[in-house]
Design a protein around this motif. Structure first.
Motif, PDB file in Angstrom:
ATOM      1  N   ALA A  29     -49.644 -37.558  23.800  1.00 45.47           N
ATOM      2  CA  ALA A  29     -48.353 -38.267  23.796  1.00 45.47           C
ATOM      3  C   ALA A  29     -47.985 -38.647  22.373  1.00 45.47           C
ATOM      4  N   ALA A  30     -46.688 -38.586  22.084  1.00 47.39           N
ATOM      5  CA  ALA A  30     -46.233 -38.995  20.753  1.00 47.39           C
ATOM      6  C   ALA A  30     -46.535 -40.477  20.574  1.00 47.39           C
ATOM      7  N   GLY A  31     -46.940 -40.857  19.364  1.00 47.85           N
ATOM      8  CA  GLY A  31     -47.169 -42.279  19.104  1.00 47.85           C
ATOM      9  C   GLY A  31     -48.538 -42.763  19.556  1.00 47.85           C
ATOM     10  N   PHE A  32     -49.399 -41.860  20.059  1.00 49.03           N
ATOM     11  CA  PHE A  32     -50.750 -42.295  20.453  1.00 49.03           C
ATOM     12  C   PHE A  32     -51.665 -42.141  19.238  1.00 49.03           C
ATOM     13  N   ASP A  33     -52.096 -43.286  18.663  1.00 47.24           N
ATOM     14  CA  ASP A  33     -53.040 -43.129  17.550  1.00 47.24           C
ATOM     15  C   ASP A  33     -54.152 -44.144  17.694  1.00 47.24           C
ATOM     16  N   VAL A  34     -55.269 -43.817  17.083  1.00 47.88           N
ATOM     17  CA  VAL A  34     -56.515 -44.561  17.323  1.00 47.88           C
ATOM     18  C   VAL A  34     -56.333 -46.031  16.937  1.00 47.88           C
ATOM     19  N   CYS A  35     -55.789 -46.235  15.723  1.00 49.88           N
ATOM     20  CA  CYS A  35     -55.661 -47.601  15.222  1.00 49.88           C
ATOM     21  C   CYS A  35     -54.621 -48.367  16.043  1.00 49.88           C
ATOM     22  N   GLY A  36     -53.526 -47.667  16.405  1.00 46.85           N
ATOM     23  CA  GLY A  36     -52.460 -48.303  17.181  1.00 46.85           C
ATOM     24  C   GLY A  36     -52.984 -48.902  18.471  1.00 46.85           C
ATOM     25  N   VAL A  37     -53.935 -48.181  19.116  1.00 47.84           N
ATOM     26  CA  VAL A  37     -54.476 -48.674  20.392  1.00 47.84           C
ATOM     27  C   VAL A  37     -55.203 -50.005  20.171  1.00 47.84           C
ATOM     28  N   ALA A  38     -55.991 -50.076  19.093  1.00 46.52           N
ATOM     29  CA  ALA A  38     -56.751 -51.303  18.825  1.00 46.52           C
ATOM     30  C   ALA A  38     -55.800 -52.461  18.506  1.00 46.52           C
ATOM     31  N   VAL A  39     -54.774 -52.175  17.683  1.00 43.29           N
ATOM     32  CA  VAL A  39     -53.823 -53.225  17.294  1.00 43.29           C
ATOM     33  C   VAL A  39     -53.090 -53.733  18.534  1.00 43.29           C
ATOM     34  N   GLU A  40     -52.661 -52.785  19.358  1.00 38.20           N
ATOM     35  CA  GLU A  40     -51.916 -53.190  20.559  1.00 38.20           C
ATOM     36  C   GLU A  40     -52.803 -54.023  21.479  1.00 38.20           C
ATOM     37  N   ALA A  41     -54.051 -53.600  21.613  1.00 37.75           N
ATOM     38  CA  ALA A  41     -54.985 -54.340  22.476  1.00 37.75           C
ATOM     39  C   ALA A  41     -55.163 -55.768  21.959  1.00 37.75           C
ATOM     40  N   LEU A  42     -55.264 -55.893  20.637  1.00 41.16           N
ATOM     41  CA  LEU A  42     -55.446 -57.207  20.026  1.00 41.16           C
ATOM     42  C   LEU A  42     -54.222 -58.087  20.302  1.00 41.16           C
ATOM     43  N   ARG A  43     -53.045 -57.473  20.175  1.00 39.86           N
ATOM     44  CA  ARG A  43     -51.806 -58.247  20.403  1.00 39.86           C
ATOM     45  C   ARG A  43     -51.736 -58.709  21.859  1.00 39.86           C
ATOM     46  N   ILE A  44     -52.084 -57.792  22.771  1.00 41.27           N
ATOM     47  CA  ILE A  44     -52.023 -58.142  24.202  1.00 41.27           C
ATOM     48  C   ILE A  44     -53.046 -59.233  24.512  1.00 41.27           C
ATOM     49  N   LEU A  45     -54.215 -59.135  23.851  1.00 39.76           N
ATOM     50  CA  LEU A  45     -55.261 -60.146  24.058  1.00 39.76           C
ATOM     51  C   LEU A  45     -54.713 -61.539  23.710  1.00 39.76           C
ATOM     52  N   LEU A  46     -54.071 -61.638  22.525  1.00 41.96           N
ATOM     53  CA  LEU A  46     -53.560 -62.949  22.094  1.00 41.96           C
ATOM     54  C   LEU A  46     -52.497 -63.457  23.062  1.00 41.96           C
ATOM     55  N   ALA A  47     -51.622 -62.546  23.477  1.00 46.72           N
ATOM     56  CA  ALA A  47     -50.547 -62.965  24.389  1.00 46.72           C
ATOM     57  C   ALA A  47     -51.144 -63.423  25.718  1.00 46.72           C
ATOM     58  N   ARG A  48     -52.137 -62.636  26.195  1.00 45.62           N
ATOM     59  CA  ARG A  48     -52.724 -62.961  27.495  1.00 45.62           C
ATOM     60  C   ARG A  48     -53.505 -64.277  27.430  1.00 45.62           C
ATOM     61  N   ALA A  49     -54.076 -64.585  26.254  1.00 44.97           N
ATOM     62  CA  ALA A  49     -54.816 -65.848  26.113  1.00 44.97           C
ATOM     63  C   ALA A  49     -53.850 -67.000  25.857  1.00 44.97           C
ATOM     64  N   GLN A  50     -52.579 -66.733  26.053  1.00 46.47           N
ATOM     65  CA  GLN A  50     -51.511 -67.728  25.901  1.00 46.47           C
ATOM     66  C   GLN A  50     -51.403 -68.266  24.476  1.00 46.47           C
ATOM     67  N   LEU A  51     -51.686 -67.379  23.535  1.00 45.46           N
ATOM     68  CA  LEU A  51     -51.544 -67.778  22.131  1.00 45.46           C
ATOM     69  C   LEU A  51     -50.223 -67.234  21.588  1.00 45.46           C
TER      70      LEU A  51
END
Length: 1638
Positions: A1259-1281
């Motif tokens: 898929a376009a836009g699928f990159d290794v680093c992007g996945v980690a960054v996105e996961a980190l962002r979702i983690l913070l949002a999910r932890a209500q930060l």
């Protein structure tokens, strides 16, 4: 200062006087001028020498120097020595005449010097110039030009010489062969003449009062002779014009007899120039002077020229004037002056000429003549006085002109005439009429796409606005016109052609009337018998009242008309005055608050009719009222073009007739109305009927008798006799007359007195209309339906309390039904349906009641006739040829009216049987439409259902317990519609269920105002109906089911279920729900035993998900996956992890589903992290066999696990799991982020796992680093930060973290946000991260060090006891093999000073050691470690105790100094900041003071550094070092002016500073200026320019005795070099500095 320095500098400036940059040239000129003002003789000598030494200098360069000489002379002429003056005169004279050819710029500059000197030394100048103006030799062009300029600039000095000059010049004129010489002589003669005239006009101030005009006459005449006879014939237009200008000026100086003799030739010659030249202003000016001279001497010959003069002047005045070109405007004004001059001598000829031209066929000539006429009326008042009547008679011709341009000029003339008393004379009223006619102009009509191309175009709007203003001016500013305008203006109110002028007319009349009424002038009261031209008071009242009925038409004539009515009330009828004073202002204030959109027309017209009725009662004069009715009836025909107004007037007549007691008049007016009405028009028919209906309320029998007569009269017979075969289509046809009559009966019934109406319904009214029931004519049908409806309404109003049986009800209902059935089913083109249903709704209320069959038939007919219509926006294709298409707005209104009528009908049916059975009898007709395939049909049926249920509920009175036996079946029909694709149907369905449940509660015995909590929840559910998201709708359905089951009685439930079974086959999504619910139930009970099938089941679910479009069903599938995972966790994870990467949206949905159960999610996350931490994140692969170099390639499993974590956290229900594992998740993902930076995807990404299909396309836009960054962002949002995420989003931190170049700033932002907003979470995170600092992967160490480094910037580290751990980690990293890690460690140590300043002295030794070694770092590409060490040291110094630093101050200072001039902006900035921060440790140390003076120049000059941060740093450093400098003045100045945020006037600052240095440190002047000169070679142009400024101000402020401290040689040499700098900014400053030499 030595002479040689000023000379050297002046010389350099002279060299640069022709710099290619205009700003530099200007500054050079200013500096030479400055030096010249200080030492005029010296600088003038140098300029002269320069010009002499460089005879071949380019012209531009010479010109600048000559211009400078001129300026010095102009400003300093009194300080220049006489010998110098003489030498300048000879230099300028030489420069001016050196070249025999004309070189304008050069020679003009030299000439200007002579003119400047001549203002004081005229004799010396004349001596020099006359030496070059020798008899018999043609002089240089510029010699003559200079004489001309001198005569202008020094009149009193030059005129005494002119006699001699003219004597010498005359013979030369004959020698001039070239045009330019002729031109310059002509120009000079023109100037000389103007000077002589000025001299003669001011003899009292002149030095020689004996000078007389005739002194010059003969010479001037001789010159004139040559100019006129020979030069004026030149082919060169520029020369001709100058000669003409000269002749004009000379004419005043010529002897009278000579001028008289020349006029017959001169005037035609001047006039002939108009044809030869395009530029006419000069010619007109000259002509004006000649005419003025001729008239002043009383010329007789002039009369012979008058014809040709008038012809030519007329051509000029008729030329278009271009207001953007001043010369054409000036020419026009000169020409008008010529006319004025001639008018004083030849008034009769002139006026006749102008008036004759008014009749010319050429539009331009007419316009020009009107312009002259206006000018003469305004300027030559006394002459025109006797011509007034003649002008009034002549202006009639232009009044009839068709051109708006001419009309505009006519209006201007009329305006002038008004101010000079013409309009009171006979014929003046025509001019007023003209103005009013043009106040009534319509808007200009343009064809589409056509706009005026003529710039002079006068639109109707512009002309009308001009006339409005003129009328207003007449009323307010021309007092003598009051009695002309009053009451004459009233005449214009009533004829139709002036209707668009009503607003300005009423405003003017109101002003006039108010004024006269207030001052009680007798002529305020109008005698209408005497003033035969005026409309009668009755017609005035009618006209103004009808204007009021549509107040926003004709440019908003409503309010002005009513205001006027109020003002003239005594003239209408004295009895009206008191009432109107009260009523009219109230009407006006209502109007003021309204706009055309907000005005309720019906209500407004009603209030005007009430006003009329009240007025007639107040007037109480039957004769007057009868006269009003007669005149108003007669006035009807004037509104044939405005039928809405006519309709209102009919109603006014009706109201007036109500008040008339004279039966004969009533009969006669009714007859008049019926006979003269235009029955072909629907609007008119309605108007007639309403008027007659209103009359009937006072005269019922007379009205019925008159209608009966009319029905039998000849009018009908004529229309229906033999001639009807031959009649033209447009003739009155009998159906239309019958329609009027039928409508009249309806309105008579409506308005008739209640006590008389019932006896007349059958005998008179229905008898008269029932014979027309079988008509096919649409007009008659519509009139019949309306009339029957009005009759039914009238009866129901009267019989509320009487048992009246309306025997003809069934018959009338039948007629109505037939009308509907006859309408086409596929389109609605007429209001038949709407009118029939309104009429039926009125009829149903009357007894006897309809039978069940009749009721059934009526409902079916009406519903089928309405629901089946196409949607409102469908175009009507099948209409007949003759039928007109309806406009969209008309069609919309028709539909709206029709559905409102249907609802009214159903309400009236329901109210007769308000029971479950009654409801069912209506609903059974609607329910089949509820499941129609057409959106609009379902919507209509649903809206009707909602409407009747609400009505049922609101009108329900439960007397005893009744079973609502059809509740189940109703709910069963309506509940499935809650998920209808049409949102309007969904909302209406919920509304229906809400109402049904409340009806049930009422039947159960609850009170009307009882609110049930569970039913009330439907209100909130209804809001969610707006959301077309199926998951919301599905949830709503399940909520709905709960609510219904709670409220539904047991015996109804079965019905409901059966009805819902039917609903399952509905074409909507509801059916698929059932299967999903079954699946989940089975899995819950039997899932544990399906171990072997789990993998396959997940595969199938994955495939199924791709086919499901319903969100609700997808939700159920997610439920299925969750159920499976609780039973077979490991298998589910292994299967899902091996799905192809990147996960497609269906795989993602399956992972998201696993986040739904918090406990389960925790288990899965722990399993994934455990593997993530031990697996290899990437492998190094060779880029290719050919090229060397390694590429980092991701390993698949960790990548899949990162994706899985990311998807699971997307599920909101994973929150508890995320919060409990937050430190581990954060650390794992941060480390994963570090090891993903710059890592690429493997080519064989899906090679692991079993039973894979061919790998999916990446898929376009699928990159290794992007996945980690996105996961980190979702983690913070999910932890209500969210407060951590928000700043990171705003600062673009996520993209930075992915970018290898921006990764560290990105991680820094992350750490900062965590420290600020999530402090308490950090200790656990630090604990998890510390072991990773020893990882073998450099990239991971960089990320963690960057994170820790920023944490030290925040006090939270100390508060949560992490300081020692972090400090130790940083000290270890200082010797890391990776230089980026080392740099980050130094940064972290520096950050301690910001985050925890109180700890700085505790770690002083370590910090200073680390920073010092950092500043000496050898392996430091890009000097990043050095930079961090300096920045860090700056921060640390703020908090270190003096004892810890004292010994190191000078050592550090010496280390810093080389960095001050570094090319790198950041290093320059950091070193300057550090220098400032060191200063407090050096105060009181003499060594340190020397060091500060050493660098002060550098700081000062970098105040204009191109980098803003460096400038701020300099301001800071200078401010904090100020106390150490050793000068109170300088300290105060630095601290007041050097603020980082304030702008600094650099020039003023340096100027003041040099003054203080001279005052406080005279001994350091040598050091300072030597240091500054070194900066002349700086890399930055801004710094070089600053250095030049410094030197300039230093020299400017230096007293004479201190010059010995300055090495002027170096300064001069340096500035001369800077004057050659490539950058113009530097050259400007160098030139400016040179201006300070003195």
């Amino acid at each position: 200062m030595e002479e040689s320095d000023v000379e050297q500098v002046t010389l350099a400036l002279l060299d640069s006087a022709n710099d290619k940059d205009p700003v530099v040239r200007e500054q050079v000129r200013k500096s030479i001028l400055t030096l010249g003002k200080q030492q005029p003789n010296k600088v003038l000598s140098m300029c002269q020498d320069y010009l002499v030494k460089h005879p071949k200098l380019v012209i531009g360069h010479r010109v600048v120097i000559l211009q400078t000489i001129e300026l010095i002379v102009k400003t300093k002429i009194d300080d220049i020595s006489y010998p110098k003056i003489k030498s300048i005169i000879s230099l300028a004279s030489d420069e001016m005449t050196r070249s025999k050819d004309v070189v304008p710029d050069w020679q003009q500059a030299a000439s200007n010097i002579l003119v400047a000197v001549g203002n004081k030394y005229i004799n010396d100048i004349m001596e020099e110039i006359l030496s070059k103006f020798q008899p018999g030799i043609l002089p240089h062009f510029f010699v003559v030009q200079t004489l001309a300029s001198l005569s202008e600039s020094n009149v009193y000095g030059m005129v005494p010489f002119l006699n001699a000059i003219l004597g010498t010049m005359l013979p030369m004129l004959g020698m001039a062969k070239q045009d330019n010489m002729k031109w310059v002589f002509s120009s000079a003669l023109s100037h000389f003449s103007e000077s002589i005239l000025e001299y003669l006009a001011n003899l009292d101030k002149a030095p020689d009062p004996t000078v007389r005009k005739d002194t010059f006459s003969s010479d001037i005449y001789a010159a004139y002779d040559i100019l006129y006879c020979s030069w004026l014939q030149s082919r060169e237009s520029k020369l001709r014009l100058t000669v003409a200008e000269a002749v004009g000026s000379m004419s005043h100086l010529m002897a009278h007899d000579k001028l008289e003799e020349q006029l017959p030739k001169l005037i035609p010659t001047i006039l002939s120039l108009y044809k030869k030249n395009t530029e006419h202003y000069v010619i007109s000016k000259s002509l004006c002077q000649v005419l003025d001279a001729s008239v002043n001497m009383g010329s007789r010959v002039l009369e012979t020229q008058i014809d040709s003069l008038l012809t030519s002047l007329n051509q000029q005045v008729c030329a278009p004037v271009d207001y953007s070109n001043p010369l054409t405007v000036k020419n026009h004004n000169e020409v008008l002056r010529c006319f004025s001059i001639l008018a004083n001598t030849f008034p009769d000829r002139l006026v006749m000429f102008v008036l004759q031209k008014l009749e010319n066929s050429n539009e331009r000539i007419r316009m020009g003549s009107l312009a002259v006429l206006r000018h003469l009326i305004n300027s030559s008042t006394s002459i025109m006085e006797t011509k007034k009547l003649l002008i009034l008679a002549s202006i009639r011709q232009p009044l009839a002109d068709h051109s708006n341009k001419v009309k505009k000029r006519v209006v201007q003339v009329i305006s002038a005439m008004a101010h000079h008393g013409y309009l009171e004379l006979e014929g003046g009223d025509l001019l007023v009429k003209f103005i009013i006619q043009h106040c009534a102009l319509p808007d200009t009509y343009y064809r589409p796409g056509q706009r005026p191309s003529d710039p002079e175009e006068v639109t109707n709007e512009a002309l009308r606005s001009m006339c409005d203003n003129t009328l207003h001016l007449f009323t307010t500013t021309v007092g003598r016109l009051t009695d002309v305008l009053w009451p004459m203006l009233l005449y214009y109110l009533t004829p139709g052609q002036y209707s668009n002028a009503t607003t300005p007319l009423c405003k003017s009349l109101t002003l006039l009337g108010t004024k006269k009424r207030a001052s009680q002038e007798p002529n305020f009261n109008i005698d209408f018998n005497e003033q035969v031209n005026l409309p009668s008071p009755h017609i005035l009242m009618v006209r103004l009242l009808v204007n009021g009925s549509f107040p926003f038409r004709s440019r908003g004539h409503g309010a002005p008309s009513l205001s006027l009515l109020n003002v003239i009330s005594p003239n209408i009828h004295p009895n009206a005055e008191t009432l109107w004073e009260k009523e009219i202002p109230a009407l006006l204030s209502y109007l003021e608050e309204s706009t055309p959109e907000t005005l309720d027309n019906k209500k407004w017209e009603e209030s005007l009719l009430q006003f009329l009725a009240k007025s007639l009662v107040a007037i109480a004069d039957d004769k007057w009222s009868c006269q009003l009715a007669i005149e108003a009836t007669r006035y009807l025909s004037t509104y044939n073009q405005s039928l809405e107004e006519k309709g209102f007037l009919y109603r006014c007549v009706g109201v007036t007739l109500q008040q008339c007691s004279n039966k004969e008049v009533v009969q006669k007016q009714l007859q008049e109305i019926l006979i003269s009405a235009r029955h072909n028009d629907a609007m008119e028919r309605a108007g007639v009927a309403m008027g007659i209906g209103l009359c009937a309320s006072s005269h019922l029998d007379a009205t019925l008798a008159k209608l009966d007569d009319f029905g039998k009269s000849d009018a009908f017979k004529k229309a229906s006799g033999i001639f009807s075969l031959l009649k033209d289509k447009n003739d009155l046809d009998v159906e239309k007359m019958k329609s009027t009559l039928i409508l009249c009966y309806g309105y008579v019934a409506l308005h008739a007195p209640e006590d008389q109406i019932l006896s007349r319904i059958d005998s008179d009214i229905l008898r008269s209309i029932s014979k027309h029931f079988n008509t096919k004519d649409l007009t008659m049908k519509l009139s019949l339906i309306q009339s029957v409806g009005l009759i039914a309404k009238a009866i129901s109003t009267v019989v509320r309390n009487q048992g009246y049986m309306f025997v003809r009800k069934q018959e009338l209902m039948g007629v109505m039904m037939d009308f509907i059935k006859a309408e086409p089913t596929d389109a609605m083109r007429t209001p038949v349906r709407h009118l029939v249903m309104t009429t039926c709704a009125n009829l149903i209320n009357l007894e006897p009641a309809l039978t069940e069959n009749e009721n059934f038939d009526m409902l079916r007919t009406c519903l089928n006739g309405v629901y089946g219509l196409p949607p409102v926006n469908t175009p009507d294709k099948d209409r007949g040829k003759d039928e007109e298409a309806l406009e969209p707005q008309q069609r919309e209104a028709l539909y709206k009216d029709t559905f409102n009528a249907l609802q009214e009908l159903l309400r009236n049916i329901l109210v007769r049987d308000l029971s479950p059975d009654g409801l069912q009898s209506v609903f059974k007709h609607i329910e089949e439409w509820l499941s129609s395939g057409q959106d609009h049909e379902r919507e209509r049926a649903m809206n009707t259902t909602a409407h009747i249920l609400e009505f049922y509920f609101n009108n329900l009175h439960v007397k005893n317990m009744v079973t609502f036996h059809n509740l189940g079946s109703l709910l069963g029909r309506l509940a499935p519609r809650c998920t209808d694709p049409n949102p309007l149907v969904r909302r209406a369905a919920i509304d229906c269920i809400y109402t049904l449940l409340y009806i049930q509660l009422r039947y159960e015995g609850f009170s009307l105002d009882y609110k049930d909590d569970s039913v009330e929840r439907l209100i909130t559910l209804r809001e969610s109906m707006d959301n077309p998201d199926h998951s919301v709708l599905y949830k709503t359905c399940s909520e709905l089911a709960k609510i219904i089951s709670k409220r539904l009685p047991q015996q109804q439930l079965n019905t409901l279920i059966f009805m819902l079974f039917e609903g399952l086959v509905d074409s909507q999504s509801n059916c698929s729900r059932a299967s999903s619910v079954l699946l989940n139930t089975l899995l819950k009970h039997r899932g544990a035993g399906l171990q072997d099938l789990v993998s396959e089941m997940l595969e199938v679910l994955h495939i199924r998900l791709q086919m499901i479009s319903e969100d609700q069903v997808k939700v159920s599938v997610a439920q299925s996956i969750l159920i499976l995972a609780t039973q077979h966790l490991q298998t589910v994870i292994n299967t899902l992890i091996s799905f192809p990467l990147p996960f497609d949206s269906w795989s993602c949905e399956m992972w998201i589903a696993l986040g739904a159960d918090s406990k389960l999610a925790s288990q899965i996350m722990e399993m994934l992290m455990e593997k993530l931490n031990i697996m290899v994140p990437y492998v190094d692969k060779k880029e290719s066999m050919m090229r060397g170099g390694l590429t980092k390639v991701a390993t698949s499993h960790p990548l899949a696990m990162t994706c899985a974590l990311k998807e699971m956290m997307l599920n909101g229900q994973s929150q508890d799991a995320v919060v409990s594992l937050f430190p581990q998740l954060f650390s794992s993902l941060l480390v994963r982020l570090g090891s993903s930076l710059g890592v690429t995807l493997p080519k064989d990404i899906n090679s692991f796992g079993t039973n894979r299909k061919s790998p999916t396309k990446l898929a376009a836009g699928f990159d290794v680093c992007g996945v980690a960054v996105e996961a980190l962002r979702i983690l913070l949002a999910r932890a209500q930060l969210d407060h951590v995420v928000k700043p990171l989003d705003q600062e673009g931190a996520w993209d930075k973290m992915k970018d290898p170049q921006q990764h560290i700033p990105g991680v820094t932002l992350l750490a900062r946000a965590m420290a600020k907003h999530a402090g308490p979470r950090l200790p656990a995170i630090v604990e998890c991260l510390c072991p990773c600092l020893n990882n073998i992967y450099e990239c991971q160490r960089v990320t963690i060090t960057a994170f820790f480094s920023e944490l030290l910037n925040h006090h939270v580290v100390t508060e949560l006891m992490m300081m020692d751990v972090l400090m130790n980690n940083m000290m270890e990293r200082i010797s890391d093999p990776c230089c980026t890690v080392r740099m980050l460690a130094v940064r972290g140590l520096g950050n301690i000073a910001v985050g925890s300043p109180e700890k700085v002295n505790k770690y002083a030794k370590e910090l200073l050691a680390a920073m010092s070694s950092g500043m000496e770092e050898k392996d430091d590409p890009g000097k990043r470690i050095t930079l961090e060490a300096m920045s860090g040291l700056s921060k640390v110094l703020l908090y270190l105790d003096k004892k810890n630093v004292q010994l190191l101050v000078v050592y550090i200072f010496m280390k810093i100094k080389p960095f001050l001039e570094s090319e790198n902006d950041e290093i320059r900035c950091a070193s300057i900041m550090l220098l400032g921060n060191l200063s407090k440790f050096g105060s009181g140390e003499p060594v340190f003071k020397d060091q500060i003076h050493n660098v002060l120049v550098s700081l000062l000059l970098h105040l204009s550094d191109p980098n803003l941060q460096v400038v701020k740093a300099c301001k800071y450093a200078m401010r904090v070092c100020a106390p150490v400098v050793g000068s109170e003045l300088i300290t105060t100045m630095f601290q007041n002016h050097l603020h980082e945020d304030k702008s600094l006037h650099y020039g003023e600052f340096i100027n003041d500073l040099t003054k203080y240095i001279i005052q406080d440190f005279p001994g350091m002047l040598n050091f300072y200026h030597i240091t500054v000169i070194q900066f002349f070679k700086s890399n930055w142009a801004e710094v070089r320019a600053g250095a030049a400024m410094f030197i300039g101000f230093l020299l400017g402020n230096l007293p004479e005795e201190l010059f010995s401290h300055i090495n002027m040689g170096s300064v001069t040499k340096g500035l001369v070099m800077l004057l050659q700098d490539p950058d113009p900014v530097v050259r400007v400053k160098a030139a400016e500095a040179m201006g300070h030499f003195h």
